[in-house]
Write a protein that holds these residues in place. Structure first.
Motif, PDB file in Angstrom:
ATOM      1  N   ALA A  94     -80.445  -2.604  -7.341  1.00 35.19           N
ATOM      2  CA  ALA A  94     -80.293  -2.566  -8.800  1.00 35.19           C
ATOM      3  C   ALA A  94     -80.896  -3.812  -9.431  1.00 35.19           C
ATOM      4  CB  ALA A  94     -78.821  -2.459  -9.162  1.00 35.19           C
ATOM      5  N   GLY A  95     -81.235  -3.703 -10.705  1.00 37.31           N
ATOM      6  CA  GLY A  95     -81.702  -4.849 -11.470  1.00 37.31           C
ATOM      7  C   GLY A  95     -80.667  -5.268 -12.496  1.00 37.31           C
ATOM      8  N   GLU A  96     -80.889  -6.408 -13.128  1.00 37.12           N
ATOM      9  CA  GLU A  96     -79.968  -6.893 -14.159  1.00 37.12           C
ATOM     10  C   GLU A  96     -80.008  -6.017 -15.412  1.00 37.12           C
ATOM     11  OE1 GLU A  96     -77.770  -9.233 -14.256  1.00 37.12           O
ATOM     12  OE2 GLU A  96     -78.136 -10.407 -12.434  1.00 37.12           O
ATOM     13  N   ARG A  97     -81.171  -5.439 -15.694  1.00 39.36           N
ATOM     14  CA  ARG A  97     -81.344  -4.604 -16.880  1.00 39.36           C
ATOM     15  C   ARG A  97     -81.642  -3.148 -16.538  1.00 39.36           C
ATOM     16  NH1 ARG A  97     -82.696  -7.368 -21.686  1.00 39.36           N
ATOM     17  NH2 ARG A  97     -82.723  -9.636 -21.475  1.00 39.36           N
ATOM     18  N   GLU A  98     -82.215  -2.906 -15.364  1.00 37.15           N
ATOM     19  CA  GLU A  98     -82.654  -1.581 -14.959  1.00 37.15           C
ATOM     20  C   GLU A  98     -81.833  -1.090 -13.777  1.00 37.15           C
ATOM     21  OE1 GLU A  98     -85.026   0.231 -16.394  1.00 37.15           O
ATOM     22  OE2 GLU A  98     -85.531  -1.303 -17.877  1.00 37.15           O
ATOM     23  N   THR A  99     -81.541   0.200 -13.756  1.00 43.24           N
ATOM     24  CA  THR A  99     -80.867   0.770 -12.593  1.00 43.24           C
ATOM     25  C   THR A  99     -81.823   0.917 -11.414  1.00 43.24           C
ATOM     26  OG1 THR A  99     -81.418   3.042 -13.251  1.00 43.24           O
ATOM     27  CG2 THR A  99     -79.339   2.117 -14.073  1.00 43.24           C
TER      28      THR A  99
ATOM     29  N   HIS B 109     -67.730  -4.156 -17.206  1.00 45.67           N
ATOM     30  CA  HIS B 109     -67.431  -5.512 -17.675  1.00 45.67           C
ATOM     31  C   HIS B 109     -68.324  -6.568 -17.015  1.00 45.67           C
ATOM     32  CE1 HIS B 109     -64.641  -4.885 -14.222  1.00 45.67           C
ATOM     33  NE2 HIS B 109     -65.003  -6.124 -13.931  1.00 45.67           N
ATOM     34  N   HIS B 110     -69.036  -6.188 -15.955  1.00 47.32           N
ATOM     35  CA  HIS B 110     -69.952  -7.112 -15.289  1.00 47.32           C
ATOM     36  C   HIS B 110     -71.363  -7.065 -15.868  1.00 47.32           C
ATOM     37  CE1 HIS B 110     -67.255  -8.364 -12.097  1.00 47.32           C
ATOM     38  NE2 HIS B 110     -66.991  -7.112 -11.780  1.00 47.32           N
TER      39      HIS B 110
ATOM     40  N   LEU C 120     -61.211  -0.757 -16.443  1.00 44.37           N
ATOM     41  CA  LEU C 120     -59.858  -1.266 -16.629  1.00 44.37           C
ATOM     42  C   LEU C 120     -59.574  -1.448 -18.110  1.00 44.37           C
ATOM     43  CD1 LEU C 120     -59.947  -3.962 -13.850  1.00 44.37           C
ATOM     44  CD2 LEU C 120     -58.126  -2.280 -14.032  1.00 44.37           C
ATOM     45  N   GLU C 121     -58.342  -1.112 -18.511  1.00 45.57           N
ATOM     46  CA  GLU C 121     -57.891  -1.385 -19.877  1.00 45.57           C
ATOM     47  C   GLU C 121     -56.387  -1.590 -19.846  1.00 45.57           C
ATOM     48  OE1 GLU C 121     -58.726   0.199 -24.302  1.00 45.57           O
ATOM     49  OE2 GLU C 121     -58.135   1.714 -22.860  1.00 45.57           O
TER      50      GLU C 121
ATOM     51  N   TRP D 175     -62.110  -6.421 -17.819  1.00 43.91           N
ATOM     52  CA  TRP D 175     -61.793  -5.137 -18.421  1.00 43.91           C
ATOM     53  C   TRP D 175     -62.665  -4.975 -19.665  1.00 43.91           C
ATOM     54  CZ3 TRP D 175     -59.727  -4.409 -23.378  1.00 43.91           C
ATOM     55  CH2 TRP D 175     -59.391  -5.592 -24.051  1.00 43.91           C
ATOM     56  N   THR D 176     -62.815  -3.736 -20.121  1.00 40.52           N
ATOM     57  CA  THR D 176     -63.544  -3.450 -21.354  1.00 40.52           C
ATOM     58  C   THR D 176     -62.814  -2.352 -22.105  1.00 40.52           C
ATOM     59  OG1 THR D 176     -65.602  -3.864 -20.135  1.00 40.52           O
ATOM     60  CG2 THR D 176     -65.808  -2.963 -22.355  1.00 40.52           C
ATOM     61  N   ASP D 177     -62.548  -2.574 -23.366  1.00 43.89           N
ATOM     62  CA  ASP D 177     -61.864  -1.611 -24.210  1.00 43.89           C
ATOM     63  C   ASP D 177     -62.671  -0.319 -24.301  1.00 43.89           C
ATOM     64  OD1 ASP D 177     -61.473  -0.473 -27.177  1.00 43.89           O
ATOM     65  OD2 ASP D 177     -59.642  -1.478 -26.534  1.00 43.89           O
ATOM     66  N   ASP D 178     -61.976   0.832 -24.286  1.00 45.42           N
ATOM     67  CA  ASP D 178     -62.684   2.110 -24.307  1.00 45.42           C
ATOM     68  C   ASP D 178     -63.491   2.301 -25.593  1.00 45.42           C
ATOM     69  OD1 ASP D 178     -60.258   2.367 -25.727  1.00 45.42           O
ATOM     70  OD2 ASP D 178     -60.273   4.533 -25.480  1.00 45.42           O
ATOM     71  N   GLU D 179     -63.020   1.771 -26.710  1.00 51.56           N
ATOM     72  CA  GLU D 179     -63.764   1.912 -27.960  1.00 51.56           C
ATOM     73  C   GLU D 179     -65.106   1.180 -27.879  1.00 51.56           C
ATOM     74  OE1 GLU D 179     -61.338   0.698 -31.212  1.00 51.56           O
ATOM     75  OE2 GLU D 179     -59.913   2.349 -30.974  1.00 51.56           O
ATOM     76  N   GLN D 180     -65.108   0.010 -27.230  1.00 50.10           N
ATOM     77  CA  GLN D 180     -66.356  -0.737 -27.050  1.00 50.10           C
ATOM     78  C   GLN D 180     -67.323   0.043 -26.165  1.00 50.10           C
ATOM     79  OE1 GLN D 180     -65.877  -4.731 -25.493  1.00 50.10           O
ATOM     80  NE2 GLN D 180     -68.025  -4.850 -24.859  1.00 50.10           N
TER      81      GLN D 180
END
Length: 202
Positions: free
Chosen positions: A103-108, A125-126, A152-153, A167-172
């Motif tokens: 994988a890349g930092e910007r590209e899959t 979140h990473h 995770l939330e 974690w990252t909020d689902d709305e985000q």
């Protein structure tokens, strides 16, 4: 504070941590993670699926067994040591339908329009460049393909854990992924507590 009070406070803190750990590990009525994933992504034998940020590859192996020898799984990872872990997991399972991708930092680094479904678990979140990564995910899906973002939330009793960065909020997630062109299908519960799965369609 006397010694007894300090000890009681320490025990109370340890108990709270233990309760939180149990909640994080608790299952959802016996349903496995791969069962829920297969349902949300409507996985079928012969499908091509990508596990982005596959870690040790355990879920790639589970999915590869679900799609069968006529299907294919791309397992991507940034880390060379993790890619070696995935290869070992695949070899131990005796599978021939898993391709490991750097994988890349910007590209899959996935081929264009290669996948019927893509997922990543506790990866969002990473992401250092979520907009670029989401655009790359969109390019890798076939029209009508599905993406599941498992994250995770924390809320309710464990709302104090929101200060934890993993974690990252689902709305985000919904806002950022739909900005890449995806349609939000649903946000569902996950078999592990304090997790959710946001599902999108191209």
């Amino acid at each position: 504070m006397d010694r007894w009070s300090a000890g009681a406070l320490w025990l109370g803190g340890a108990a709270l941590i233990a309760v939180a750990a149990v909640a994080l590990l608790a299952g959802g009525g016996g349903e496995t993670e791969v069962d829920r994933l297969a349902s949300l992504l409507d996985l079928q034998p012969g499908d091509t699926v990508a596990d982005v940020g596959a870690g040790t590859g355990w879920l790639s192996v589970e999915v590869a067994q679900r799609v069968g020898p006529g299907g294919r799984v791309f397992a991507t990872e940034l880390s060379a040591s993790r890619r070696d872990d995935i290869r070992e997991s695949v070899a131990a399972a005796g599978l021939g339908n898993v391709t490991v991708v750097e994988a890349g930092e910007r590209e899959t680094n996935l081929p264009p329009a290669c996948c019927d479904a893509i997922f990543h678990r506790r990866v969002y979140h990473h992401l250092a460049h979520p907009a670029a990564t989401n655009a790359s995910l969109y390019a890798a899906l076939r029209p009508g393909g599905r993406l599941a973002v498992i994250e995770l939330e924390f809320g309710g009793l464990f709302g104090f854990l929101r200060a934890w960065p993993h974690w990252t909020d689902d709305e985000q997630v919904v806002a950022e992924v739909t900005a890449a062109g995806f349609t939000h299908v649903a946000t569902a519960e996950w078999p592990l507590a304090a997790h959710y799965a946001a599902v999108f369609r191209k």
